[in-house]
Design a protein around this motif. Structure first.
Motif, PDB file in Angstrom:
ATOM      1  N   THR A 120      -2.175 -50.502 -43.732  1.00 18.52           N
ATOM      2  CA  THR A 120      -3.040 -49.850 -44.723  1.00 18.52           C
ATOM      3  C   THR A 120      -2.504 -48.475 -45.078  1.00 18.52           C
ATOM      4  O   THR A 120      -2.498 -48.072 -46.244  1.00 18.52           O
ATOM      5  N   LEU A 121      -2.037 -47.744 -44.062  1.00 28.42           N
ATOM      6  CA  LEU A 121      -1.476 -46.414 -44.304  1.00 28.42           C
ATOM      7  C   LEU A 121      -0.329 -46.480 -45.302  1.00 28.42           C
ATOM      8  O   LEU A 121      -0.255 -45.673 -46.241  1.00 28.42           O
ATOM      9  N   TRP A 122       0.547 -47.473 -45.123  1.00 24.09           N
ATOM     10  CA  TRP A 122       1.719 -47.569 -46.007  1.00 24.09           C
ATOM     11  C   TRP A 122       1.353 -48.032 -47.412  1.00 24.09           C
ATOM     12  O   TRP A 122       2.166 -47.927 -48.324  1.00 24.09           O
ATOM     13  N   ARG A 123       0.151 -48.517 -47.595  1.00 16.12           N
ATOM     14  CA  ARG A 123      -0.295 -48.832 -48.966  1.00 16.12           C
ATOM     15  C   ARG A 123      -0.545 -47.554 -49.759  1.00 16.12           C
ATOM     16  O   ARG A 123      -0.484 -47.547 -50.986  1.00 16.12           O
ATOM     17  N   TYR A 124      -0.864 -46.480 -49.032  1.00 11.70           N
ATOM     18  CA  TYR A 124      -1.160 -45.209 -49.691  1.00 11.70           C
ATOM     19  C   TYR A 124       0.063 -44.314 -49.820  1.00 11.70           C
ATOM     20  O   TYR A 124       0.191 -43.566 -50.791  1.00 11.70           O
ATOM     21  N   PHE A 125       0.940 -44.365 -48.835  1.00 14.85           N
ATOM     22  CA  PHE A 125       2.100 -43.470 -48.822  1.00 14.85           C
ATOM     23  C   PHE A 125       3.342 -44.206 -48.326  1.00 14.85           C
ATOM     24  O   PHE A 125       3.247 -45.023 -47.409  1.00 14.85           O
ATOM     25  N   HIS A 133      -9.078 -41.420 -53.431  1.00 17.08           N
ATOM     26  CA  HIS A 133      -8.795 -39.991 -53.300  1.00 17.08           C
ATOM     27  C   HIS A 133      -9.280 -39.475 -51.941  1.00 17.08           C
ATOM     28  O   HIS A 133      -8.567 -38.709 -51.263  1.00 17.08           O
ATOM     29  N   ILE A 134     -10.468 -39.880 -51.542  1.00 17.84           N
ATOM     30  CA  ILE A 134     -11.022 -39.457 -50.255  1.00 17.84           C
ATOM     31  C   ILE A 134     -10.144 -39.944 -49.105  1.00 17.84           C
ATOM     32  O   ILE A 134      -9.830 -39.189 -48.178  1.00 17.84           O
ATOM     33  N   MET A 135      -9.730 -41.201 -49.174  1.00 27.54           N
ATOM     34  CA  MET A 135      -8.890 -41.754 -48.119  1.00 27.54           C
ATOM     35  C   MET A 135      -7.540 -41.048 -48.054  1.00 27.54           C
ATOM     36  O   MET A 135      -7.045 -40.710 -46.968  1.00 27.54           O
ATOM     37  N   ARG A 136      -6.939 -40.792 -49.202  1.00 25.99           N
ATOM     38  CA  ARG A 136      -5.649 -40.097 -49.230  1.00 25.99           C
ATOM     39  C   ARG A 136      -5.771 -38.693 -48.628  1.00 25.99           C
ATOM     40  O   ARG A 136      -4.889 -38.242 -47.885  1.00 25.99           O
ATOM     41  N   CYS A 171       2.620 -38.385 -46.589  1.00 24.09           N
ATOM     42  CA  CYS A 171       1.177 -38.424 -46.355  1.00 24.09           C
ATOM     43  C   CYS A 171       0.509 -37.080 -46.661  1.00 24.09           C
ATOM     44  O   CYS A 171      -0.689 -37.031 -46.937  1.00 24.09           O
ATOM     45  N   VAL A 172       1.276 -36.001 -46.585  1.00 22.13           N
ATOM     46  CA  VAL A 172       0.680 -34.673 -46.761  1.00 22.13           C
ATOM     47  C   VAL A 172       0.540 -34.283 -48.232  1.00 22.13           C
ATOM     48  O   VAL A 172      -0.066 -33.252 -48.553  1.00 22.13           O
ATOM     49  N   ARG A 173       1.072 -35.061 -49.120  1.00 24.43           N
ATOM     50  CA  ARG A 173       1.148 -34.682 -50.530  1.00 24.43           C
ATOM     51  C   ARG A 173      -0.187 -34.228 -51.136  1.00 24.43           C
ATOM     52  O   ARG A 173      -0.221 -33.230 -51.870  1.00 24.43           O
ATOM     53  N   ALA A 215      -4.001 -37.216 -45.264  1.00 22.86           N
ATOM     54  CA  ALA A 215      -3.223 -35.969 -45.318  1.00 22.86           C
ATOM     55  C   ALA A 215      -3.659 -35.004 -44.228  1.00 22.86           C
ATOM     56  O   ALA A 215      -2.819 -34.402 -43.534  1.00 22.86           O
ATOM     57  N   ARG A 216      -4.951 -34.835 -44.049  1.00 18.55           N
ATOM     58  CA  ARG A 216      -5.451 -33.914 -43.026  1.00 18.55           C
ATOM     59  C   ARG A 216      -5.060 -34.378 -41.628  1.00 18.55           C
ATOM     60  O   ARG A 216      -4.656 -33.573 -40.779  1.00 18.55           O
ATOM     61  N   ALA A 217      -5.191 -35.682 -41.390  1.00 18.24           N
ATOM     62  CA  ALA A 217      -4.823 -36.222 -40.081  1.00 18.24           C
ATOM     63  C   ALA A 217      -3.331 -36.026 -39.822  1.00 18.24           C
ATOM     64  O   ALA A 217      -2.927 -35.671 -38.705  1.00 18.24           O
ATOM     65  N   ALA A 218      -2.516 -36.234 -40.845  1.00 21.04           N
ATOM     66  CA  ALA A 218      -1.073 -36.072 -40.695  1.00 21.04           C
ATOM     67  C   ALA A 218      -0.721 -34.632 -40.347  1.00 21.04           C
ATOM     68  O   ALA A 218       0.076 -34.374 -39.436  1.00 21.04           O
TER      69      ALA A 218
END
Length: 201
Positions: free
Chosen positions: A44-49, A7-10, A55-57, A14-17
């Protein structure tokens, strides 16, 4: 990785995006840019989104998650607005984390089709959950027409309130549109509770 760390990483992604989208524009920002900003690999990014827009979800779901909680605990003797007031959901300190980023993001959904699609999908998914919560409260099934319409009305009220706040967030104090998010949500839900009365008289 624990759910909390995910959750923290996601949220960090999102904030960086949003920061990059605001600074460079969505079309000029790549997944590589977002990953580089966080010091992670693009893989790694694409593992999350699945896409840069998605990414902003996490920044768009916080307020809807809070509403879902409140719908599930909504007592029969109170109106929804009364329940939100008494439970503190409309208090100033009940704001969603990263409010500034969320407002920037909602404003961008006006002109960025990819972000608009994510925004509308978030609300579509929330409406399904709202219907389940309302159905449980009413002792009905989620596909009952009145339940579906009620869930849709609440959903649209929240979306319009958020969009209106984002559109007018930079207005100076004293402007007629100078209302905080809680004021707009309260006003929008009061329209829902009144039904179509004002338009049929």
């Amino acid at each position: 990785m624990s759910d909390r760390r995910k959750h923290i990483m996601r949220t960090q992604i999102a904030r960086a995006a949003v920061d990059l989208f605001t600074a460079k524009g969505v079309s000029a920002t790549t997944g590589d840019d977002i990953a580089h900003e966080l010091g992670i690999s693009t893989r790694t990014l694409w593992r999350y989104f699945p896409s840069k827009e998605s990414c902003v979800r996490p920044l768009l779901t916080g307020g809807l998650d809070l509403m879902t909680e409140r719908l599930r605990t909504w007592p029969p003797e109170l109106s929804l607005t009364e329940h939100l007031e008494r439970s503190g959901a409309l208090a100033e300190d009940a704001g969603v984390p990263s409010m500034a980023s969320m407002i920037d993001l909602i404003r961008m959904t006006r002109t960025e089709p990819g972000l608009r699609a994510v925004w509308l999908d978030v609300h579509h998914c929330a409406e399904e959950v709202f219907a389940e919560a309302i159905a449980d409260r009413a002792g009905l099934t989620p596909d009952t027409l009145s339940v579906r319409v009620g869930a849709a009305m609440i959903n649209v009220a929240l979306r319009v309130a958020a969009e209106r706040f984002a559109d007018h967030a930079d207005h100076e104090a004293g402007d007629e549109d100078d209302k905080d998010m809680a004021d707009l949500i309260r006003a929008a839900l009061e329209v829902v509770e009144d039904g179509l009365g004002p338009f049929t008289r």
